[in-house]
Design a protein around this motif. Structure first.
Motif, short mmCIF file in Angstrom:
data_model
loop_
_atom_site.label_atom_id
_atom_site.label_comp_id
_atom_site.label_asym_id
_atom_site.label_seq_id
_atom_site.Cartn_x
_atom_site.Cartn_y
_atom_site.Cartn_z
N TYR A 1 0.85 -1.20 0.00
CA TYR A 1 0.00 0.00 0.00
C TYR A 1 0.88 1.24 0.00
N GLY A 2 0.61 2.13 -0.95
CA GLY A 2 1.34 3.39 -1.02
C GLY A 2 2.68 3.24 -1.72
N GLU A 3 3.33 4.38 -1.87
CA GLU A 3 4.62 4.44 -2.56
C GLU A 3 5.75 4.62 -1.55
N LYS A 4 6.91 4.09 -1.89
CA LYS A 4 8.08 4.27 -1.04
C LYS A 4 8.55 5.71 -1.11
N LYS A 5 8.78 6.32 0.06
CA LYS A 5 9.19 7.71 0.14
C LYS A 5 10.65 7.82 0.59
N PRO A 6 11.37 8.82 0.13
CA PRO A 6 12.79 8.95 0.46
C PRO A 6 13.07 9.06 1.96
N CYS A 7 12.19 9.74 2.67
CA CYS A 7 12.46 9.99 4.09
C CYS A 7 11.60 9.14 5.02
N LYS A 8 10.87 8.16 4.47
CA LYS A 8 10.02 7.28 5.28
C LYS A 8 10.25 5.84 4.85
N LYS A 9 10.83 5.06 5.72
CA LYS A 9 11.11 3.67 5.37
C LYS A 9 9.83 2.84 5.40
N PRO A 10 9.70 1.87 4.50
CA PRO A 10 8.51 1.02 4.50
C PRO A 10 8.37 0.24 5.80
N LEU A 11 7.12 -0.11 6.12
CA LEU A 11 6.82 -0.94 7.28
C LEU A 11 6.33 -2.30 6.78
N LEU A 12 7.05 -3.35 7.12
CA LEU A 12 6.67 -4.71 6.76
C LEU A 12 5.98 -5.35 7.96
#
Length: 295
Positions: free
Chosen positions: A21-32
């Motif tokens: 869900y959503g796009e990967k952002k430079p300043c926000k790491k994905p949550l698995l």
């Protein structure tokens, strides 16, 4: 709602289903996010996908092999073991390019997360362990203590069901439903997404191989689960997350809290084991407040 992408990762000749869900952002790491069981599915945690919109953070789920959309044909019991899901975790991360993430696990998912971080924590910036034991004996002792607070006839119905293996009597169903209302889901009726996750078509046979027939007696391979001696190896910043009404009682959670270096703990008032079902905003806020410190 953030855009959802789904697909499958090849694993041991089978297919592991994932959703992003959503796009990967430079300043926000994905949550698995790792679901419980073993043998449940990501569906009961699905409202965590709201974090993609609420906090502009990419959220990833997958159904562990053997359940949900990753169900497989019947396997011999020796197919299922801890390494099966530990290795799947690294396989999914590699296939999806998840080389710099935060990690969240509920119940068995938290147990799996801790085992993975003991083995290799490369590329994980923080971990949230939600309602997970580090020693199954403590979990069972506390579950049976919680039963003692239920009406006497319900205690007797649960004892009889555990003795006979017949969980379908009206008395047993009523007693188990009450335990789930108090300590597992936290409400009755259950939200639709929790009902779907707990349905027969979604839960995999691995639950019975690893856990057994119920929450109160572990007859499967997890009966000796105890990772206390290895918890000092966890170096990633870790948050223990639980509810005051959780079957993972404060005594269960404190065992891990005390042994993981520099661990923190958020205790949500009034929440049960699947705290997101009744206290979603509070759980998501607790997760985001913690992991955002390590972006």
């Amino acid at each position: 709602m953030a855009e959802m992408k789904s697909g499958y990762v090849d694993y041991l000749g089978f297919k592991t289903y994932y959703e992003i869900y959503g796009e990967k952002k430079p300043c926000k790491k994905p949550l698995l996010i790792l679901h419980g069981g073993p043998g449940d599915t990501h569906y009961y945690l699905q409202n965590y996908r709201e974090m993609a919109d609420k906090y502009d953070r990419q959220i990833i789920f997958y159904d562990q092999i053997g359940c949900g959309n990753s169900k497989i044909p019947h396997q011999e019991d020796d197919f299922y073991n801890y390494d099966l899901w530990i290795n799947e975790f690294y396989t999914v991360r590699d296939a999806l390019g998840l080389d710099d993430i935060h990690l969240f696990g509920n119940s068995w998912g938290g147990m799996l997360a801790m085992m993975c971080m003991i083995k290799n924590d490369e590329g994980v910036s923080s971990m949230v362990v939600n309602g997970s034991p580090v020693n199954i004996a403590t979990w069972l002792s506390e579950a049976n203590r919680l039963i003692e607070y239920m009406p006497k006839e319900m205690q007797e119905a649960i004892a009889e069901a555990e003795r006979t293996g017949d969980y379908d009597t009206p008395q047993a169903k009523e007693a188990y439903n009450e335990y789930y209302r108090r300590h597992v889901v936290g409400c009755d009726p259950w939200p639709d997404y929790v009902q779907l996750a707990m349905s027969d078509e979604m839960v995999g046979e691995c639950y019975y191989v690893m856990q057994g027939a119920s929450e109160f007696v572990v007859t499967g391979k997890m009966k000796d689960f105890d990772i206390r001696e290895d918890l000092h190896k966890i170096k990633v910043p870790t948050l223990m997350l639980s509810g005051t009404n959780d079957e993972a009682t404060p005594y269960v959670v404190k065992e891990g809290y005390d042994l993981i270096p520099d661990c923190e703990w958020a205790l949500i008032q009034g929440a049960a084991h699947i705290g997101n079902a009744t206290h979603g905003e509070e759980y998501m806020e607790a997760v985001e407040n913690f992991i955002s410190r390590f972006d």
